[in-house]
Scaffold this active site. Structure first.
Site, PDB file in Angstrom:
ATOM      1  N   HIS A 187       0.828  -1.205   0.000  1.00  8.66           N
ATOM      2  CA  HIS A 187       0.000   0.000   0.000  1.00  8.66           C
ATOM      3  C   HIS A 187       0.863   1.257   0.000  1.00  8.66           C
ATOM      4  CE1 HIS A 187      -2.851  -2.930   2.011  1.00  8.66           C
ATOM      5  NE2 HIS A 187      -3.634  -2.419   1.091  1.00  8.66           N
ATOM      6  N   LEU A 216       2.559  -9.415  -1.437  1.00 11.47           N
ATOM      7  CA  LEU A 216       2.095  -8.829  -0.185  1.00 11.47           C
ATOM      8  C   LEU A 216       0.584  -8.682  -0.211  1.00 11.47           C
ATOM      9  CD1 LEU A 216       4.760  -6.036   0.497  1.00 11.47           C
ATOM     10  CD2 LEU A 216       4.745  -8.431   1.252  1.00 11.47           C
TER      11      LEU A 216
END
Length: 282
Positions: free
Chosen positions: A33, A185
């Site tokens: 992110h 991830l």
């Protein structure tokens, strides 16, 4: 970093900006992110992130109530990454009344792969993203939104939605961020037991092998290659939903003339109780 909760507060915070760069998230942030924030920063005059766990995209049996909510940690990470504005609406802020008007993506794109195994998922995604876009970009002549390529089909749905509605928003796809051993991830990696985490790398390895074989195969050979990849992963204790090669442009099966450079290998499979997705462009 300014934190706002209502759409009115967000629009007030952005009133003097012309070109927002936006990163929508559901929180429980990781390095993937934060890489989206880094990509977004030079693309606008203000960097906006959102954190909202969207009930509309969860099926009844899925993990809406247990989805990790780590707002304090997420806020600190976003501020350290250089985010300017965090939009963190409560459910009543984004859905003050039942959301009966929804965005239904083209079934030819949204009802296959993830859409086959999670019916209605992309309607929930498209609806919340459209609403977030209207909150962030209202009154702006242009803007940018950054999405990770791990959710490859989601990225395609958003690209098509923006084009169909002629929204003045550039959609940027960021390459998958991976752990040192190669696992993509994901917030859902937190659900993996130690033994499942040790096996989790088998999914990207299977997709890499499929991508390599598909790059030299004819379209008529792909079904057999996909079936073998599924069988091998199942033999390792996984429950695969799909391992497949598709065209990048529309996620349809390749045809004669579709070559490497235009394809992507995508997969979704469950190890233990955790469902993982991944992909490799060919």
């Amino acid at each position: 970093m300014q934190i706002v909760h209502s759409i009115a507060e967000l629009r007030h915070a952005l009133r003097h900006t012309a070109r927002p760069a936006f990163v929508p998230t559901m929180g429980n942030l990781h390095a993937g992110h934060l890489a989206l924030i880094s990509e977004a920063k030079p693309l606008g005059d203000v960097t906006v992130a959102s954190i909202f766990v969207n009930r509309l995209q969860f099926l009844p049996h899925e993990d809406f109530d247990s989805y990790p909510r780590t707002f304090s940690e997420d806020s600190a990470k976003l501020e350290n990454a250089g985010c300017d504005v965090l939009f963190a609406p409560r459910e009543k802020d984004l859905y003050p009344e039942p959301q009966v008007f929804k965005v239904h993506p083209d079934p030819a794109l949204a009802d296959l792969l993830e859409g086959e195994f999670r019916p209605g998922f992309f309607t929930g995604v498209a609806t919340v993203v459209m609403k977030l876009f209207m909150a962030v970009f209202a009154g702006k002549s242009h803007g940018t939104a950054v999405f990770g390529k791990k959710d490859y089909q989601q990225l395609m749905v958003i690209r098509h939605m923006v084009r169909q509605f002629a929204l003045p928003i550039d959609i940027v796809g960021h390459q998958i961020e991976r752990a040192a051993d190669g696992l993509a991830l994901s917030s859902r990696n937190n659900y993996l037991s130690p033994s499942d985490r040790a096996q989790a790398l088998q999914l990207p390895q299977a997709l890499q092998a499929l991508a390599h074989e598909a790059g030299n195969a004819k379209p008529g050979q792909l079904l057999e290659l996909e079936a073998v990849a599924m069988q091998k992963l199942a033999a390792l204790g996984w429950q695969p939903d799909y391992l497949t090669v598709r065209r990048r442009s529309d996620l349809q099966p390749p045809q004669e003339g579709d070559t490497a450079g235009h394809l992507v290998a995508l997969g979704a499979a469950r190890i233990g109780t955790t469902r993982l997705i991944d992909n490799f462009e060919i």
